[in-house]
Scaffold this active site. Structure first.
Site, PDB file in Angstrom:
ATOM      1  N   GLY A 188       0.827  -1.204   0.000  1.00 16.25           N
ATOM      2  CA  GLY A 188       0.000   0.000   0.000  1.00 16.25           C
ATOM      3  C   GLY A 188       0.852   1.241   0.000  1.00 16.25           C
ATOM      4  O   GLY A 188       1.928   1.276  -0.607  1.00 16.25           O
ATOM      5  N   SER A 189       0.388   2.251   0.724  1.00 22.28           N
ATOM      6  CA  SER A 189       1.057   3.551   0.681  1.00 22.28           C
ATOM      7  C   SER A 189       2.281   3.575   1.592  1.00 22.28           C
ATOM      8  O   SER A 189       2.401   2.785   2.527  1.00 22.28           O
ATOM      9  CB  SER A 189       0.077   4.637   1.130  1.00 22.28           C
ATOM     10  OG  SER A 189      -0.252   4.443   2.490  1.00 22.28           O
ATOM     11  N   ARG A 190       3.146   4.520   1.317  1.00 26.39           N
ATOM     12  CA  ARG A 190       4.339   4.699   2.148  1.00 26.39           C
ATOM     13  C   ARG A 190       3.936   5.078   3.574  1.00 26.39           C
ATOM     14  O   ARG A 190       4.479   4.547   4.546  1.00 26.39           O
ATOM     15  CB  ARG A 190       5.185   5.809   1.518  1.00 26.39           C
ATOM     16  CG  ARG A 190       6.514   6.026   2.164  1.00 26.39           C
ATOM     17  CD  ARG A 190       7.312   6.949   1.254  1.00 26.39           C
ATOM     18  NE  ARG A 190       8.612   7.226   1.775  1.00 26.39           N
ATOM     19  CZ  ARG A 190       9.606   7.712   1.043  1.00 26.39           C
ATOM     20  NH1 ARG A 190       9.418   7.944  -0.241  1.00 26.39           N
ATOM     21  NH2 ARG A 190      10.782   7.953   1.567  1.00 26.39           N
ATOM     22  N   GLY A 218       1.133   4.412   5.134  1.00 29.68           N
ATOM     23  CA  GLY A 218       0.532   3.261   5.812  1.00 29.68           C
ATOM     24  C   GLY A 218       1.598   2.269   6.255  1.00 29.68           C
ATOM     25  O   GLY A 218       1.609   1.808   7.399  1.00 29.68           O
ATOM     26  N   GLY A 219       2.517   1.949   5.335  1.00 31.50           N
ATOM     27  CA  GLY A 219       3.593   0.997   5.659  1.00 31.50           C
ATOM     28  C   GLY A 219       4.439   1.503   6.811  1.00 31.50           C
ATOM     29  O   GLY A 219       4.761   0.751   7.740  1.00 31.50           O
ATOM     30  N   GLU A 272       5.484  -3.426   1.085  1.00 28.15           N
ATOM     31  CA  GLU A 272       5.817  -2.952  -0.255  1.00 28.15           C
ATOM     32  C   GLU A 272       5.088  -1.629  -0.412  1.00 28.15           C
ATOM     33  O   GLU A 272       3.870  -1.576  -0.278  1.00 28.15           O
ATOM     34  CB  GLU A 272       5.330  -3.975  -1.272  1.00 28.15           C
ATOM     35  CG  GLU A 272       5.850  -3.691  -2.651  1.00 28.15           C
ATOM     36  CD  GLU A 272       4.881  -4.166  -3.693  1.00 28.15           C
ATOM     37  OE1 GLU A 272       4.488  -5.321  -3.663  1.00 28.15           O
ATOM     38  OE2 GLU A 272       4.508  -3.323  -4.532  1.00 28.15           O
ATOM     39  N   CYS A 276       2.306  -1.170  -8.966  1.00 27.78           N
ATOM     40  CA  CYS A 276       3.481  -0.712  -8.207  1.00 27.78           C
ATOM     41  C   CYS A 276       4.698  -0.620  -9.109  1.00 27.78           C
ATOM     42  O   CYS A 276       5.667   0.060  -8.783  1.00 27.78           O
ATOM     43  CB  CYS A 276       3.730  -1.646  -7.036  1.00 27.78           C
ATOM     44  SG  CYS A 276       3.447  -3.352  -7.462  1.00 27.78           S
ATOM     45  N   GLU A 318       6.230   9.132  -5.669  1.00 24.55           N
ATOM     46  CA  GLU A 318       5.312   8.320  -6.477  1.00 24.55           C
ATOM     47  C   GLU A 318       3.965   9.031  -6.650  1.00 24.55           C
ATOM     48  O   GLU A 318       3.420   9.584  -5.696  1.00 24.55           O
ATOM     49  CB  GLU A 318       5.073   6.973  -5.765  1.00 24.55           C
ATOM     50  CG  GLU A 318       4.116   6.064  -6.512  1.00 24.55           C
ATOM     51  CD  GLU A 318       3.749   4.804  -5.710  1.00 24.55           C
ATOM     52  OE1 GLU A 318       3.860   3.719  -6.275  1.00 24.55           O
ATOM     53  OE2 GLU A 318       3.336   4.924  -4.530  1.00 24.55           O
TER      54      GLU A 318
HETATM   55  P1  NAP Z   1      -3.117   2.375   2.056  1.00 28.13           P
HETATM   56  O1  NAP Z   1      -3.886   3.588   2.357  1.00 28.13           O
HETATM   57  O2  NAP Z   1      -1.719   2.331   2.556  1.00 28.13           O
HETATM   58  O3  NAP Z   1      -3.929   1.123   2.672  1.00 28.13           O
HETATM   59  C1  NAP Z   1      -3.428  -0.205   2.615  1.00 28.13           C
HETATM   60  C2  NAP Z   1      -4.001  -1.004   3.779  1.00 28.13           C
HETATM   61  O4  NAP Z   1      -3.392  -0.576   4.995  1.00 28.13           O
HETATM   62  C3  NAP Z   1      -5.488  -0.807   3.993  1.00 28.13           C
HETATM   63  O5  NAP Z   1      -6.026  -2.004   4.497  1.00 28.13           O
HETATM   64  C4  NAP Z   1      -5.569   0.289   5.017  1.00 28.13           C
HETATM   65  O6  NAP Z   1      -6.730   0.250   5.774  1.00 28.13           O
HETATM   66  C5  NAP Z   1      -4.356  -0.035   5.881  1.00 28.13           C
HETATM   67  N1  NAP Z   1      -3.737   1.153   6.471  1.00 28.13           N
HETATM   68  C6  NAP Z   1      -3.216   2.215   5.808  1.00 28.13           C
HETATM   69  N2  NAP Z   1      -2.701   3.106   6.681  1.00 28.13           N
HETATM   70  C7  NAP Z   1      -2.909   2.607   7.907  1.00 28.13           C
HETATM   71  C8  NAP Z   1      -2.619   3.076   9.207  1.00 28.13           C
HETATM   72  N3  NAP Z   1      -2.027   4.239   9.408  1.00 28.13           N
HETATM   73  N4  NAP Z   1      -2.983   2.304  10.242  1.00 28.13           N
HETATM   74  C9  NAP Z   1      -3.611   1.109  10.046  1.00 28.13           C
HETATM   75  N5  NAP Z   1      -3.921   0.629   8.845  1.00 28.13           N
HETATM   76  C10 NAP Z   1      -3.570   1.351   7.776  1.00 28.13           C
HETATM   77  O7  NAP Z   1      -3.066   2.067   0.524  1.00 28.13           O
HETATM   78  P2  NAP Z   1      -4.251   2.057  -0.555  1.00 28.13           P
HETATM   79  O8  NAP Z   1      -5.555   2.303   0.087  1.00 28.13           O
HETATM   80  O9  NAP Z   1      -4.087   0.827  -1.297  1.00 28.13           O
HETATM   81  O10 NAP Z   1      -3.912   3.243  -1.509  1.00 28.13           O
HETATM   82  C11 NAP Z   1      -3.675   4.551  -1.057  1.00 28.13           C
HETATM   83  C12 NAP Z   1      -2.423   5.054  -1.747  1.00 28.13           C
HETATM   84  O11 NAP Z   1      -1.361   4.095  -1.556  1.00 28.13           O
HETATM   85  C13 NAP Z   1      -2.522   5.188  -3.248  1.00 28.13           C
HETATM   86  O12 NAP Z   1      -3.103   6.388  -3.651  1.00 28.13           O
HETATM   87  C14 NAP Z   1      -1.069   5.047  -3.645  1.00 28.13           C
HETATM   88  O13 NAP Z   1      -0.439   6.287  -3.494  1.00 28.13           O
HETATM   89  C15 NAP Z   1      -0.494   4.076  -2.672  1.00 28.13           C
HETATM   90  N6  NAP Z   1      -0.390   2.677  -3.183  1.00 28.13           N
HETATM   91  C16 NAP Z   1       0.789   2.237  -3.636  1.00 28.13           C
HETATM   92  C17 NAP Z   1       0.908   0.944  -4.109  1.00 28.13           C
HETATM   93  C18 NAP Z   1       2.209   0.435  -4.607  1.00 28.13           C
HETATM   94  O14 NAP Z   1       2.263  -0.737  -4.931  1.00 28.13           O
HETATM   95  N7  NAP Z   1       3.257   1.197  -4.676  1.00 28.13           N
HETATM   96  C19 NAP Z   1      -0.170   0.074  -4.106  1.00 28.13           C
HETATM   97  C20 NAP Z   1      -1.376   0.533  -3.623  1.00 28.13           C
HETATM   98  C21 NAP Z   1      -1.445   1.840  -3.154  1.00 28.13           C
HETATM   99  P3  NAP Z   1      -8.157   0.674   5.114  1.00 28.13           P
HETATM  100  O15 NAP Z   1      -8.603  -0.508   4.335  1.00 28.13           O
HETATM  101  O16 NAP Z   1      -9.004   0.945   6.277  1.00 28.13           O
HETATM  102  O17 NAP Z   1      -7.895   1.870   4.264  1.00 28.13           O
END
Ligand code: NAP
Length: 530
Positions: free
Chosen positions: A241-243, A245-246, A265, A302, A392
């Site tokens: 997911g996002s930087r 979040g990770g 990732e 990604c 990104e």
């Molecule tokens: P995300 O917001 O990081 O969410 C991924 C997962 O992690 C979701 O289940 C989310 O929960 C959880 N999460 C995120 N932040 C958290 C936190 N602070 N505490 C606890 N859980 C957390 O990613 P996304 O929703 O897939 O996409 C958002 C952005 O991430 C995109 O706009 C893009 O910039 C980036 N992204 C990058 C890649 C890559 O491969 N490079 C792939 C996907 C996304 P919820 O389900 O409740 O949201």
């Protein structure tokens, strides 16, 4: 199979009582039925306790039994039929052909790990035989094998609702390693997650495994995911997911009384290097391939080619024109969630507003949540001076960096953060220049590819889908391919244990017929040494 909005805690289906949320139709933004109940902390505790209780029995299941379990999951996913594809199309906006391909890949991954289990090499059985006569000191009998690390938390990815979600690569590799899995389903595709989760629960039952081997939880906020990573039963985390979040999950994992690894990732812009010979000889053809790769799946990969480096001149300007013309005709397509669409639109605006950045092309305008392709260009000096240009932008956007020579391309490359992939387009006469870049390419990326684009990740034994931070949190591993199992294993040595107390993998006579390393030498399956 009707979607119920219930959690799966081991064998139980439970309505979560911590808030309500809905899946969203990615095209229209409308709420989908049914509603999902978010898991409470008590639900989470129960799922983790069941996983912990299942761990010792599950990790010692016969390799063949675990292989059959993974294959059964694949069969159960197949048995969901079209209902899975239809729900997933609505929730993600991804087209049928893509999702059918992704389902095949998901089942293929499960079968790959079944073959890894039957082969048994991942156990890495090693035996240093005792040497009682050794002088000045006798040598002990030492035997090593890999064991499963413990229950694993998996965060499903938004951009691979099947192949990197509930039954995706993280889950398949963790289950193969012998780790029970607790999934935090991505809120972008809850119905898809429930269906796939129930397919896995069916396989658990059918294979007679302990119920705690697998649970799926839904979360109406962020607290549950954070509590999952903090739970003492969890021994490793898989995340895509996002930087932000990770990083948030890594901070929690590192701050625990017992810190645990997070395999996250996160973020990669996947530079594409156009070497002068290739650019001159076939810039137009490369431009067409580039436009196709950039817009594939609305750019939500990604490995999307977010950065192009080349030497400025007539050949690059011709490439820019050809790429701009192709992208101007590119259809906009629905993005995975309204939130991802908003992030993308903001990212484009931010890039367009930077000093010295020119917009070369915009794709066709589409629906409300569609991602419109965008191509930008800047000069290397400008790129080096503005770190924001290295961030990104998740979607079909890319930035061309015009360099004065190959040496400046090298300087730009050195300034980049870690990447999942670097692609080099080269002709025979570019090989010497490319050779000089290779040490830097190896330091920057998990996968280096020639005359292609990183989108399209082969699932096999030699694949690395990883790379230095922030591409991933741990550059020593891959999340795609058979080596992904290594993330969820740890080695244990047994010194002078009586044979009947040793695990079968290490016993005298090699009862599991594994390839083993005895006194440093590889012994084939028929060998009874040690
Ligand atoms: P995300 O917001 O990081 O969410 C991924 C997962 O992690 C979701 O289940 C989310 O929960 C959880 N999460 C995120 N932040 C958290 C936190 N602070 N505490 C606890 N859980 C957390 O990613 P996304 O929703 O897939 O996409 C958002 C952005 O991430 C995109 O706009 C893009 O910039 C980036 N992204 C990058 C890649 C890559 O491969 N490079 C792939 C996907 C996304 P919820 O389900 O409740 O949201």
């Amino acid at each position: 199979m009707t979607i119920t909005g219930q959690l799966l805690i081991g064998a139980q289906r439970v309505r979560g009582a911590n808030g309500v949320f809905h899946g969203i139709d990615a095209r229209t933004g409308e709420l989908l039925d049914p509603s999902f109940g978010g898991a409470t902390l008590e639900d989470l505790e129960r799922a983790c306790a069941l996983a912990e209780a299942a761990f010792d029995a599950y990790r010692e299941t016969a390799l063949e039994a675990r292989a059959v379990f993974l294959e059964t999951i694949g069969e159960q996913i197949e048995a969901l039929g079209d209902a899975l594809i239809v729900r997933c199309m609505v929730e993600t906006g991804l087209p049928r052909a893509r999702l059918e391909g992704e389902r095949a890949r998901t089942i293929g991954q499960l079968r790959l790990f079944a073959s890894v289990l039957r082969n048994g090499d991942f156990v890495d059985a090693r035996i240093d035989l005792a040497q009682p006569e050794r002088k000045p000191l006798p040598r002990v009998d030492l035997r090593l094998r890999n064991i499963a690390i413990g229950p694993v938390a998996v965060f499903g990815a938004s951009n691979f609702p099947l192949a990197f979600s509930v039954a995706g690569g993280d889950t398949a590799s963790a289950l193969a390693a012998g780790c029970p899995v607790v999934v935090k389903a991505h809120s972008a595709h809850p119905g898809t997650s429930e269906l796939v989760g129930r397919a896995i629960a069916c396989a658990v039952r059918q294979c007679g495994l302990p119920e705690g081997v697998f649970s799926v939880l839904f979360d109406s906020g962020r607290e549950l995911g954070q509590a999952l990573v903090a739970n003492p039963c969890i021994k490793a985390v898989g995340f895509t997911g996002s930087r932000a979040g990770g990083l948030a999950l890594m901070t929690i994992a590192n701050g625990r009384d017992e810190p645990v690894p997070v395999y996250a990732e996160m973020s990669s812009i996947n530079p594409v290097l156009l070497m002068p010979g290739a650019l001159t000889a076939r810039g137009d053809a490369i431009a067409q391939q580039f436009a196709a790769s950039l817009t594939l799946g609305a750019g939500q990969f990604c490995t999307n080619p977010g950065l192009v480096l080349a030497v400025d001149g007539a050949a690059l300007r011709a490439f820019e024109q050809a790429a701009a013309a192709a992208l101007a005709q590119a259809q906009a397509s629905t993005m995975l969630t309204p939130g991802i669409h908003t992030n993308y639109a903001r990212g484009i605006e931010r890039l367009a507003a930077q000093q010295g950045v020119a917009r070369l092309a915009s794709g066709l305008v589409g629906g409300r949540f569609d991602g419109q392709a965008a191509l930008f260009a800047t000069h290397a000096r400008n790129f080096l001076a503005q770190p924001v240009l290295r961030e990104e932008i998740f979607g079909p956007a890319s930035l061309i960096v015009r360099c004065s020579d190959v040496s400046e391309m090298h300087t730009v490359l050195k300034a980049l953060e870690g990447q999942l992939t670097v692609a080099v387009h080269l002709d025979t006469n570019d090989r010497d220049a490319c050779r000089a870049l290779l040490p830097t390419l190896e330091r920057k990326a998990g996968r280096i590819l020639a005359n292609g684009f990183g989108t399209g990740v082969e699932v096999g034994h030699a694949m690395v889908h990883g790379g230095p931070f922030p591409a991933t949190s741990d550059s020593r591993s891959t999340s795609v391919g058979s080596r992904a199992i290594e993330r969820f294993l740890r080695p244990v040595s047994y010194q002078d244990l009586p044979d009947e107390l040793l695990p079968e993998a290490l016993r005298y006579g090699n009862p599991l017929a594994l390839v083993r390393r005895v006194n440093g030498e590889v012994k084939q399956r028929g060998s009874h040494d040690g």
